[in-house]
Every structure is written in structure tokens, then in C-alpha cells.
Design a protein around this motif. Sequence first.
Motif, PDB file in Angstrom:
ATOM      1  N   THR A  55      31.596  53.001  58.367  1.00  0.00           N
ATOM      2  CA  THR A  55      30.901  52.907  57.709  1.00  0.00           C
ATOM      3  C   THR A  55      29.967  53.871  59.043  1.00  0.00           C
ATOM      4  O   THR A  55      29.154  55.056  58.181  1.00  0.00           O
ATOM      5  CB  THR A  55      30.254  51.852  57.021  1.00  0.00           C
ATOM      6  N   GLU A  56      29.387  53.369  59.439  1.00  0.00           N
ATOM      7  CA  GLU A  56      29.100  54.431  60.192  1.00  0.00           C
ATOM      8  C   GLU A  56      29.961  55.732  61.230  1.00  0.00           C
ATOM      9  O   GLU A  56      28.610  56.522  60.600  1.00  0.00           O
ATOM     10  CB  GLU A  56      28.866  53.472  61.750  1.00  0.00           C
ATOM     11  N   LEU A  57      31.142  55.930  61.503  1.00  0.00           N
ATOM     12  CA  LEU A  57      31.844  56.913  61.438  1.00  0.00           C
ATOM     13  C   LEU A  57      31.272  57.989  60.101  1.00  0.00           C
ATOM     14  O   LEU A  57      31.870  59.350  60.506  1.00  0.00           O
ATOM     15  CB  LEU A  57      32.654  56.771  61.723  1.00  0.00           C
ATOM     16  N   GLU A  58      31.503  58.041  58.981  1.00  0.00           N
ATOM     17  CA  GLU A  58      31.853  57.950  57.796  1.00  0.00           C
ATOM     18  C   GLU A  58      29.633  58.935  58.446  1.00  0.00           C
ATOM     19  O   GLU A  58      29.745  60.524  57.911  1.00  0.00           O
ATOM     20  CB  GLU A  58      31.390  57.875  56.759  1.00  0.00           C
ATOM     21  N   LYS A 287      27.170  54.021  73.993  1.00  0.00           N
ATOM     22  CA  LYS A 287      26.120  53.254  73.729  1.00  0.00           C
ATOM     23  C   LYS A 287      25.817  52.288  72.528  1.00  0.00           C
ATOM     24  O   LYS A 287      26.413  51.273  72.355  1.00  0.00           O
ATOM     25  CB  LYS A 287      24.465  52.470  74.574  1.00  0.00           C
ATOM     26  N   GLU A 288      25.838  53.241  72.099  1.00  0.00           N
ATOM     27  CA  GLU A 288      25.707  53.194  70.198  1.00  0.00           C
ATOM     28  C   GLU A 288      26.908  52.596  69.485  1.00  0.00           C
ATOM     29  O   GLU A 288      27.847  51.084  68.925  1.00  0.00           O
ATOM     30  CB  GLU A 288      25.739  54.360  69.886  1.00  0.00           C
ATOM     31  N   GLY A 289      28.954  53.114  69.773  1.00  0.00           N
ATOM     32  CA  GLY A 289      29.691  52.117  69.493  1.00  0.00           C
ATOM     33  C   GLY A 289      30.019  51.239  70.215  1.00  0.00           C
ATOM     34  O   GLY A 289      30.150  50.400  69.192  1.00  0.00           O
ATOM     35  N   GLN A 290      29.925  50.552  71.461  1.00  0.00           N
ATOM     36  CA  GLN A 290      29.779  49.512  72.430  1.00  0.00           C
ATOM     37  C   GLN A 290      28.683  48.979  71.559  1.00  0.00           C
ATOM     38  O   GLN A 290      29.296  47.210  71.201  1.00  0.00           O
ATOM     39  CB  GLN A 290      28.977  49.338  73.771  1.00  0.00           C
ATOM     40  N   LYS A 291      27.218  49.413  70.708  1.00  0.00           N
ATOM     41  CA  LYS A 291      26.995  48.334  70.057  1.00  0.00           C
ATOM     42  C   LYS A 291      27.270  47.771  68.646  1.00  0.00           C
ATOM     43  O   LYS A 291      27.255  47.162  68.767  1.00  0.00           O
ATOM     44  CB  LYS A 291      25.287  48.643  69.756  1.00  0.00           C
ATOM     45  N   ALA A 292      28.364  48.515  68.536  1.00  0.00           N
ATOM     46  CA  ALA A 292      29.184  48.140  67.292  1.00  0.00           C
ATOM     47  C   ALA A 292      30.209  47.095  66.919  1.00  0.00           C
ATOM     48  O   ALA A 292      30.015  46.506  67.049  1.00  0.00           O
ATOM     49  CB  ALA A 292      29.539  49.265  66.123  1.00  0.00           C
ATOM     50  N   ILE A 293      30.534  47.158  68.403  1.00  0.00           N
ATOM     51  CA  ILE A 293      31.417  46.532  69.040  1.00  0.00           C
ATOM     52  C   ILE A 293      31.044  45.461  69.183  1.00  0.00           C
ATOM     53  O   ILE A 293      31.604  44.042  68.648  1.00  0.00           O
ATOM     54  CB  ILE A 293      32.643  46.842  70.921  1.00  0.00           C
ATOM     55  N   VAL A 294      29.684  44.643  69.691  1.00  0.00           N
ATOM     56  CA  VAL A 294      29.703  43.424  69.896  1.00  0.00           C
ATOM     57  C   VAL A 294      28.822  43.134  68.611  1.00  0.00           C
ATOM     58  O   VAL A 294      28.484  41.378  68.516  1.00  0.00           O
ATOM     59  CB  VAL A 294      28.292  43.830  70.876  1.00  0.00           C
TER      60      VAL A 294
END
Length: 349
Positions: A55-58, A287-294
Motif C-alpha cells: 500500500t505504501e509503495l503504491e 529510514k522510511e523503508g526501515q520504519k515500515a519493516i520495524v
Amino acid sequence: MMKKFIVPAAMIAVCSMVFAAGQKETVSAGANANVSGKVVIYTSMYQDIIDAIDTELETLFPNCDVEFFYGGTGKLQAKIAAEKESGKLGCDILMVAEPAYALELKEAGLLHKYKTPEAANLAFAYDADGSWYPVRICTMVLAYNPEKYTKGKDIPVTFKEFATDPRLSGYISMSNPLTSGTAMASIVGLLGAYGEDYFKALNKQKVAVESGSVALTKLETGECKQIMILEESVLKKREEEGSKIECIYPEDGVLSCPSAIMTVEAKYSANNNIPACEVLTDWFLSKEGQKAIVKGWMHSVRKDVDYTPYDSLPNDKMFAKTIDIDWEKCYKERDTIRTMFEEKITIKK
């Protein structure tokens, strides 16, 4: 083969890329429309985490069609082995549970080499040629139910005692290394630390080999006293269901599995969309991508953030003591170790 950066580098913004005159430049988020085409990602992440990231990537990359295919590492390895025979894989990016498979694919010449600007911010080892990077840290721990047992008094606090404490006989569970990449990595680590006798002891303990969801249910009912399981499975259950099940971070060290992200070499990839794959790699490591991972109950690979998964420990405490995993051995001796496990452990069908 692997390199770890230990010198702090300047913070690098979340990257989107455009290509002009053979040079790639960082652009503002508003230019993400330049990222287009299709990218297929094979991954072993939980489906609900995939859905949230998708959803975030879209939103971030509206003109790029990113498609995820979920499967356990064993399933993905079998799928890729079959696809290799045709000379073309069905994906463009892979995100599997541990780096051993990345070593194999690199040796086979199937991976694209890319030097991401985010590398300087990584706290964990990665390939010096840029064939793969750690994108999330999965951690194998122990877990128990404090509503039924007392840690230390009734429940041991080391991986070694998990296999040897007679109080646990008939009441322990673990994941299957024949299908799970993190379970496979874990038995390689435990084999290195304690030898083959460890698995004889597990069999004597009548260890159940089953899925994490089944094991967690058994903890709640009391059918299991202690289980070996990924931390993220426990944290997910605690946050989403209010479960009282707790992690034990073993005193002899946790088993840390850096999940690798890698791009398939253009001639073998499903869509030959290297520019988009590189941008997506940058985002996952940002940072933003890693926030989604966490948010998905896994640990960040960056050294310049303080993101901590729900109800977990910060990285400096989590990984203060680990059991080493020989990734070369995990790859080179995979079949031999799997056979050893099958010979030592009785898996109930």
C-alpha cells in the motif's frame, strides 16, 4: 565477500532516482512518477506486512506496478530452482530469510551488482560487490507463557538448556528447517555452538517440529512449556491479540538472521526493470523503508535510527550477545545439514 561499515556517514535521504545521460541522481519525492514499469518481488515476509508495504509503495511510486509473491524460503528456493531451468526467473527482486541463499545466487551469476547510497548507514554485513544487502533482521528466541510457568524457576533461559532440561521433555516445539530459512540458519548456528549431540538431545526431549502458529497456540493452552520461535511471531501476537506470551532472549545468545534483498541480473529477471529495482532497494534500506519493516515486528538494519519493534529491545541490547551462524556453511553444506537434522530428529507427520 561480506563487508561491515563501522564509520558513521552522513545521513542520506530517502532516495528516488531518475536516469539521464547515463548518470543517476537523487531527486525529490515528487519525482517518483519517473519510476515505472513492473517489478515482481519474491519474499518470505508475513502476508499482512507485505500488504502494508504494498500500500505504501503504491502511494510512493504510483506508476510502478510492484507485485509481491509470498512463500517460505524453502518454497521460494524450490520455485527458483525450477525457473532457472528455463533461463528466466519469475521475479526481479528477492527478499529471503537469510544471506546464505544470496551467496548461492551470486555464485551462480544470477544477481545484479548495485552500490546503494544507503550502504554507509548499514549496521550489518553486506556484499562488497553490491549483490545483496540486509533489509530486515529476524531473530530466533525462546518463548513461554508466564501465566502458567515462571521463567528461571520452571523455564530455562538458554538454548542449550532448551535441549537438555528434563523438565521440558515432551513440552517443546521448534520450526522446520526443511521449509523455513530462519529455522535452517538457526540449526546451523546451534550445530556450530553445540555439535550434533544437541539435536540428539532435542530428539530425546521429544521436540515437536511444527509451524510457529501451532506452537504459540500450544504455549497458550499449556501443551508446550517452551518453544524456539522467531521474535516477530511473539511480538505480533502480543500487539494484535493482547497475548501474554513472552520472549526469552537466551543468555547464551540470540540467533540473528539478516534477511537479504537482492536484484536479479537483467537477463534472468522477469521484467528487466533494473532502474526501478535499484530505486526500490534504496527505499527499503532508507529510514522510511526501515520504519515500515520495524512496524512488522522485525529489527532495522540501520545504525542511525532508534526504531524498535513493538515490545522488543533496541538493537544494541538485542544483539549484544549472539550465537554465530556460518553463512558459507549454511549454503555449502545445506543438504548435508538437512539430512543430519532428519536423521537426528523424529518429525511426526
